[in-house]
Write an enzyme that holds these catalytic residues in place. Structure first.
Site, PDB file in Angstrom:
ATOM      1  CG  LEU A 103     -26.874   0.204  36.416  1.00  0.00           C
ATOM      2  CD1 LEU A 103     -27.331  -1.210  36.035  1.00  0.00           C
ATOM      3  CD2 LEU A 103     -27.613   1.236  35.572  1.00  0.00           C
ATOM      4  CG  HIS A 104     -28.834   5.073  41.089  1.00  0.00           C
ATOM      5  ND1 HIS A 104     -30.175   5.183  40.806  1.00  0.00           N
ATOM      6  CD2 HIS A 104     -28.208   5.990  40.293  1.00  0.00           C
ATOM      7  CE1 HIS A 104     -30.369   6.140  39.918  1.00  0.00           C
ATOM      8  NE2 HIS A 104     -29.196   6.642  39.575  1.00  0.00           N
TER       9      HIS A 104
ATOM     10  N   GLY B 224     -32.611   3.797  41.646  1.00  0.00           N
ATOM     11  CA  GLY B 224     -33.504   4.418  40.667  1.00  0.00           C
ATOM     12  C   GLY B 224     -33.579   3.570  39.404  1.00  0.00           C
ATOM     13  CG  HIS B 225     -30.156   3.177  36.882  1.00  0.00           C
ATOM     14  ND1 HIS B 225     -29.158   3.699  37.688  1.00  0.00           N
ATOM     15  CD2 HIS B 225     -30.178   3.959  35.769  1.00  0.00           C
ATOM     16  CE1 HIS B 225     -28.600   4.733  37.073  1.00  0.00           C
ATOM     17  NE2 HIS B 225     -29.198   4.920  35.915  1.00  0.00           N
TER      18      HIS B 225
ATOM     19  CD  GLN C 180     -27.099  10.733  26.548  1.00  0.00           C
ATOM     20  OE1 GLN C 180     -27.466   9.803  25.833  1.00  0.00           O
ATOM     21  NE2 GLN C 180     -27.592  10.921  27.757  1.00  0.00           N
TER      22      GLN C 180
ATOM     23  CG  ASP D  74     -33.188  11.993  33.548  1.00  0.00           C
ATOM     24  OD1 ASP D  74     -32.345  12.873  33.715  1.00  0.00           O
ATOM     25  OD2 ASP D  74     -33.112  10.874  34.095  1.00  0.00           O
TER      26      ASP D  74
ATOM     27  CG  LEU E  55     -31.633   7.211  44.683  1.00  0.00           C
ATOM     28  CD1 LEU E  55     -31.816   5.692  44.688  1.00  0.00           C
ATOM     29  CD2 LEU E  55     -30.631   7.610  45.765  1.00  0.00           C
TER      30      LEU E  55
HETATM   31  P1  AMP Z   1     -29.083   7.366  33.201  1.00  0.00           P
HETATM   32  O1  AMP Z   1     -28.241   6.175  33.473  1.00  0.00           O
HETATM   33  O2  AMP Z   1     -28.842   8.506  34.116  1.00  0.00           O
HETATM   34  O3  AMP Z   1     -29.095   7.745  31.743  1.00  0.00           O
HETATM   35  O4  AMP Z   1     -30.568   6.923  33.521  1.00  0.00           O
HETATM   36  C1  AMP Z   1     -31.140   5.801  32.881  1.00  0.00           C
HETATM   37  C2  AMP Z   1     -32.625   5.793  33.149  1.00  0.00           C
HETATM   38  O5  AMP Z   1     -32.842   5.693  34.561  1.00  0.00           O
HETATM   39  C3  AMP Z   1     -33.314   7.098  32.701  1.00  0.00           C
HETATM   40  O6  AMP Z   1     -34.564   6.757  32.124  1.00  0.00           O
HETATM   41  C4  AMP Z   1     -33.468   7.846  33.993  1.00  0.00           C
HETATM   42  O7  AMP Z   1     -34.560   8.752  33.967  1.00  0.00           O
HETATM   43  C5  AMP Z   1     -33.706   6.725  34.974  1.00  0.00           C
HETATM   44  N1  AMP Z   1     -33.375   7.160  36.340  1.00  0.00           N
HETATM   45  C6  AMP Z   1     -32.214   7.719  36.767  1.00  0.00           C
HETATM   46  N2  AMP Z   1     -32.293   8.053  38.073  1.00  0.00           N
HETATM   47  C7  AMP Z   1     -33.547   7.696  38.485  1.00  0.00           C
HETATM   48  C8  AMP Z   1     -34.251   7.782  39.733  1.00  0.00           C
HETATM   49  N3  AMP Z   1     -33.696   8.318  40.821  1.00  0.00           N
HETATM   50  N4  AMP Z   1     -35.515   7.318  39.774  1.00  0.00           N
HETATM   51  C9  AMP Z   1     -36.095   6.778  38.662  1.00  0.00           C
HETATM   52  N5  AMP Z   1     -35.485   6.667  37.471  1.00  0.00           N
HETATM   53  C10 AMP Z   1     -34.230   7.126  37.376  1.00  0.00           C
END
Ligand code: AMP
Length: 286
Positions: free
Chosen positions: A35-36, A38-39, A63, A152, A186
């Protein structure tokens, strides 16, 4: 309240039943971990809008394509727990693959058309895997609201359509993309970038900014908009565009320049070295 870690489906259901019975709302943030910030923006939004915040951390094999990075996808649950505690999440749901798929799954959610276009054409089965796991997570947590990043963008639209088509009883909340100071969206996959590659990565958001300027200046022909994006990307020798999509923001349908939609979604997938980066921008048509 300290962050709780739950790894079993039955345990999460048991934990959340009294929450719902007490009339409290549940917000779910589905993630693949690592997690970063963005999450964290999704978690903050969920925290502000719900009584109980559940964050799932699950790298979903369904996926990933056979040649994709499922095995090497970065994982660090301890660091994830730290970030989630700092942002006030209540529960992290981190099931094993065996817990989620004790035998090969034979039932899938297929959002037709939307899932096979654009990014779906390049990653066959990807959105089917996403929709299936998200539907399963919704059935497990029964949230009132679920939070997804606009980064996404096609994924967000696929989930919105799935929820509408199948009448899932919850609200989908889209959260704007969180970026580094240099504009790079991010992403957990940014760790794959070498320093030289990371220095090239701002070209994605730069190309989207140029296209947004063009749309603001009255350009609505998708071919012209695409040419602006590709022109900027071409200036960066390390960037190999895989997808440059220009579509109506709400339907992801192709754009007729004679009847432009109210807003246009620009979606990018660009390879820098061995890393495939995504970025996106929605621009209102003046
Ligand atoms: P992931 O762990 O990549 O599957 O992402 C989990 C959720 O976090 C998804 O809904 C992504 O669209 C969202 N997400 C990932 N990166 C960002 C970001 N930089 N800004 C906002 N949401 C993000």
């Amino acid at each position: 309240m300290p962050l709780e870690t739950v790894t079993k489906i039955a345990e999460l259901r048991e934990r959340l039943r009294p929450v719902r019975q007490a009339g409290q709302s549940i917000g779910l943030v589905p993630t693949m971990g690592y997690l970063h910030r963005g999450h964290a923006a999704l978690v903050d939004r969920a925290r502000a809008e719900n009584d109980v915040v559940v964050v799932s951390v699950f790298v979903n094999p369904l996926q990933f394509g056979p040649k994709e990075d499922f095995a090497s996808y970065p994982r660090d649950l301890d660091a994830d727990r730290k970030l989630l505690a700092e942002h006030g999440a209540d529960i992290v749901f981190a099931p094993s693959v065996e817990e989620m798929y004790p035998r090969p799954i034979t039932t899938h959610i297929e959002v037709e058309e939307l899932s096979v276009r654009l990014e779906g054409e390049r990653r066959p089965g990807h959105f089917r895997g996403v929709a299936t796991v998200v539907g399963k997570l919704f059935n497990i947590a029964l949230p009132d609201r679920a939070y997804f990043g606009e980064k996404d963008y096609q994924q967000l639209q696929v989930i919105r359509r799935m929820v509408a088509d199948l009448s899932f009883p919850l609200e989908i909340v889209g959260v704007p993309t969180v970026r580094d100071v240099d504009g790079v969206a991010l992403s957990s996959r940014n760790v794959y970038l070498s320093p030289v590659e990371r220095a090239a990565a701002p070209v994605l958001s730069r190309s989207l900014a140029a296209a947004a300027d063009a749309i603001g200046g009255g350009t609505v022909d998708p071919q012209d908009i695409e040419a602006v994006v590709r022109g900027v990307l071409a200036d960066e020798p390390l960037a190999a565009p895989d997808l440059v999509a220009v579509a109506a923001a709400d339907t992801l349908e192709p754009i007729d320049p004679k009847a432009p939609p109210p807003s246009i979604a620009l979606m990018l997938a660009v390879r820098i070295g061995r890393t495939r980066l995504l970025d996106q921008r929605v621009v209102a048509v003046p």
